[in-house]
Design an enzyme around this catalytic site. Structure first.
Site, mmCIF file in Angstrom:
data_model
loop_
_atom_site.group_PDB
_atom_site.id
_atom_site.type_symbol
_atom_site.label_atom_id
_atom_site.label_comp_id
_atom_site.label_asym_id
_atom_site.label_seq_id
_atom_site.Cartn_x
_atom_site.Cartn_y
_atom_site.Cartn_z
ATOM 1 N N GLU A 92 1.181 -1.348 -0.456
ATOM 2 C CA GLU A 92 0.178 0.159 -0.020
ATOM 3 C C GLU A 92 0.578 1.120 -0.145
ATOM 4 O O GLU A 92 1.661 1.173 0.738
ATOM 5 C CB GLU A 92 -0.822 -0.332 1.631
ATOM 6 C CG GLU A 92 -1.928 -1.066 1.769
ATOM 7 C CD GLU A 92 -1.906 -0.708 3.031
ATOM 8 O OE1 GLU A 92 -2.152 0.213 4.046
ATOM 9 O OE2 GLU A 92 -2.688 -2.110 3.501
ATOM 10 N N CYS A 105 3.378 8.445 0.769
ATOM 11 C CA CYS A 105 3.337 7.812 2.522
ATOM 12 C C CYS A 105 3.950 5.866 1.553
ATOM 13 O O CYS A 105 2.794 5.375 0.831
ATOM 14 C CB CYS A 105 2.601 8.047 3.173
ATOM 15 S SG CYS A 105 3.095 6.336 4.914
ATOM 16 N N CYS A 112 4.932 -6.485 8.007
ATOM 17 C CA CYS A 112 5.409 -6.847 8.622
ATOM 18 C C CYS A 112 5.985 -8.036 9.903
ATOM 19 O O CYS A 112 5.031 -8.697 9.970
ATOM 20 C CB CYS A 112 5.401 -4.860 9.490
ATOM 21 S SG CYS A 112 6.717 -4.692 10.908
ATOM 22 N N CYS A 116 3.952 -4.826 16.925
ATOM 23 C CA CYS A 116 3.044 -3.464 17.554
ATOM 24 C C CYS A 116 1.618 -4.120 17.387
ATOM 25 O O CYS A 116 0.610 -4.641 16.272
ATOM 26 C CB CYS A 116 4.101 -1.902 16.646
ATOM 27 S SG CYS A 116 5.436 -1.752 16.325
ATOM 28 N N CYS A 119 -1.314 -2.199 15.510
ATOM 29 C CA CYS A 119 -1.093 -1.741 13.639
ATOM 30 C C CYS A 119 -1.307 -2.759 12.406
ATOM 31 O O CYS A 119 -1.328 -4.030 13.189
ATOM 32 C CB CYS A 119 0.599 -1.632 13.224
ATOM 33 S SG CYS A 119 0.977 -1.622 11.862
ATOM 34 N N CYS A 333 -1.506 2.443 7.830
ATOM 35 C CA CYS A 333 -0.953 1.121 7.203
ATOM 36 C C CYS A 333 -0.984 -0.126 7.545
ATOM 37 O O CYS A 333 -1.432 -0.260 8.035
ATOM 38 C CB CYS A 333 0.396 1.708 7.604
ATOM 39 S SG CYS A 333 1.122 1.451 8.984
HETATM 40 N N1 SAH Z 1 7.844 -0.153 11.154
HETATM 41 C C1 SAH Z 1 7.955 1.638 11.552
HETATM 42 C C2 SAH Z 1 6.945 2.567 10.427
HETATM 43 C C3 SAH Z 1 5.394 1.897 9.619
HETATM 44 S S1 SAH Z 1 4.318 2.372 10.741
HETATM 45 C C4 SAH Z 1 7.610 2.337 12.329
HETATM 46 O O1 SAH Z 1 7.377 1.360 13.415
HETATM 47 O O2 SAH Z 1 7.860 3.403 12.200
HETATM 48 C C5 SAH Z 1 4.815 4.156 10.521
HETATM 49 C C6 SAH Z 1 3.374 4.554 11.862
HETATM 50 O O3 SAH Z 1 2.302 3.936 12.341
HETATM 51 C C7 SAH Z 1 3.715 4.194 13.204
HETATM 52 O O4 SAH Z 1 4.375 5.367 13.988
HETATM 53 C C8 SAH Z 1 3.092 3.143 13.796
HETATM 54 O O5 SAH Z 1 3.311 3.187 14.907
HETATM 55 C C9 SAH Z 1 1.807 4.319 13.522
HETATM 56 N N2 SAH Z 1 1.164 3.606 13.536
HETATM 57 C C10 SAH Z 1 0.346 1.653 12.789
HETATM 58 N N3 SAH Z 1 -0.704 0.996 13.103
HETATM 59 C C11 SAH Z 1 -1.644 2.622 13.143
HETATM 60 C C12 SAH Z 1 -3.217 3.277 14.066
HETATM 61 N N4 SAH Z 1 -4.050 1.457 13.856
HETATM 62 N N5 SAH Z 1 -2.710 4.278 14.041
HETATM 63 C C13 SAH Z 1 -2.018 5.597 13.851
HETATM 64 N N6 SAH Z 1 -1.364 5.694 14.214
HETATM 65 C C14 SAH Z 1 -0.686 3.498 13.337
#
Ligand code: SAH
Length: 350
Positions: A92, A105, A112, A116, A119, A333
């Site tokens: 995406e 973006c 991944c 987390c 996410c 994402c």
């Molecule tokens: N892996 C990298 C980049 C991808 S995620 C990282 O962890 O930074 C990009 C950003 O979106 C990160 O800050 C992540 O924690 C956040 N993110 C992911 N899912 C999210 C969600 N459901 N709501 C808000 N932020 C989210």
């Protein structure tokens, strides 16, 4: 890597052409077609003889992204793409319009591994890392589709860029190349969940990009509960390398902090965060968490976020709420790929 022409630097492409017995100037023509004119089909390279085009199609195929699905937000014109890669995998990208221009973006991996809890990229599972050319191709395909120059890039889509370090560095080299699409390193942000040794390696390159750190919590007990990487590299270890980073590069670090109601949005969290960031050249980006169907987290209330900012600001820490773009099109994402894979499993018509 050898046949992945979009991932080759100009020097590598020249060597490859010499190796294949073609004149060197042809390499320059092809490189410019690919990276300046964003052409993804040899047949469009009008100054190449037909027989050379046919040979190149065989020997050096161009693996570019194909638009599988495109959604345009009715609220703010944010565009979300679901791209299909040459091997069938989905990734995406999101294009957003800001006052200063268009930002894309991009994803750095299919899925991944970082796990987390909030996410969607993690929920979809990890498949593989992207090549530099596949990261570039997201920009090229989107720019051609919208018909406007995209001037800014954030590596904040699916995947962990520092878990795909070599390809991401190659991508940065190609995308900032003056002979190519020539995006300024200052217009690029790289976001990481905090792989400390890789941040150290990145620091040694002294690039002018903006480093974003997905912090999301000021203490180990809270952060380890939502981000498995914290069990390997603690909050203090992470912040130590961040201080070193800003001291040595004079670049401001951006801390991402997704606000999860009742979990990491207490005033105590704000105070602890303020004390840990004190004196650092940084900015805190608060993000009301985007709800993902499979995850239990809810966004914090606007009042809670206001108060959080207030506590940080009173301690001299610059903090803002990130403007939420594309909330009607699953622009967080991993959300689209998750849906697409589920639909395909169910055999739904797409
Ligand atoms: N892996 C990298 C980049 C991808 S995620 C990282 O962890 O930074 C990009 C950003 O979106 C990160 O800050 C992540 O924690 C956040 N993110 C992911 N899912 C999210 C969600 N459901 N709501 C808000 N932020 C989210």
């Amino acid at each position: 890597m050898k046949t992945d022409i979009l991932s080759m630097t100009f020097g590598e492409l020249s060597d490859e052409f010499v190796f294949l017995g073609y004149p060197k100037f042809r390499a320059k023509q092809v490189y410019e077609w690919l990276h300046k004119h964003l052409v993804s089909d040899y047949d469009e390279m009008s100054n190449l003889p037909k027989n050379l085009r046919e040979e190149l199609k065989e020997k050096l195929p161009i693996h570019c992204c194909k638009i599988e699905k495109k959604q345009v937000s009715k609220l703010d014109n944010t565009v979300k793409y679901l791209f299909q890669l040459h091997d069938g995998d989905f990734i995406e990208s999101v294009v957003m319009k800001y006052k200063y221009g268009y930002t894309i973006c991009v994803s750095s991996q299919v899925g991944c591994k970082m796990g987390c809890a909030f996410c969607a990229s993690t929920l979809g599972g990890f498949k593989r890392s992207l090549t530099a050319g596949e990261i570039l191709s997201q920009l090229y395909t989107a720019q051609k589709d919208i018909g406007e120059r995209i001037s800014h890039i954030v590596l904040m889509g699916m995947g962990e860029p520092l878990d795909n370090y070599d390809n991401v560095m190659r991508f940065l080299e190609l995308v900032t190349d003056e002979q190519g699409v020539n995006i300024s390193m200052r217009n690029i942000s790289l976001s990481t969940c905090g792989i400390v040794p890789k941040i150290e390696e990145l620091l040694s390159k002294h690039l002018q990009l903006t480093l974003s750190i997905s912090l999301h919590a000021p203490s180990d007990d809270i952060r380890s509960g939502i981000m498995p990487i914290n069990k390997k590299y603690s909050v203090d270890e992470l912040l130590k390398i961040c201080r070193k980073y800003t001291n040595e590069t004079s670049r401001r670090i951006s801390f991402e902090y997704s606000m999860l109601s009742g979990f990491n949005d207490t005033y105590e969290c704000a105070r602890l965060l303020a004390s840990k960031l004190k004196g650092m050249l940084c900015h805190v980006n608060l993000i009301p968490v985007n709800e993902v169907a499979e995850s239990p987290y809810k966004p914090s209330t606007p009042e809670r976020i206001e108060k959080f900012i207030d506590i940080l600001s009173k301690s001299g820490i610059n903090a803002t709420v990130r403007r939420k773009l594309g909330s009607d099109i699953d622009a967080s994402c991993g959300q689209l790929r998750l849906k697409e894979n589920k639909n395909r499993k169910k055999g739904d018509k797409i």
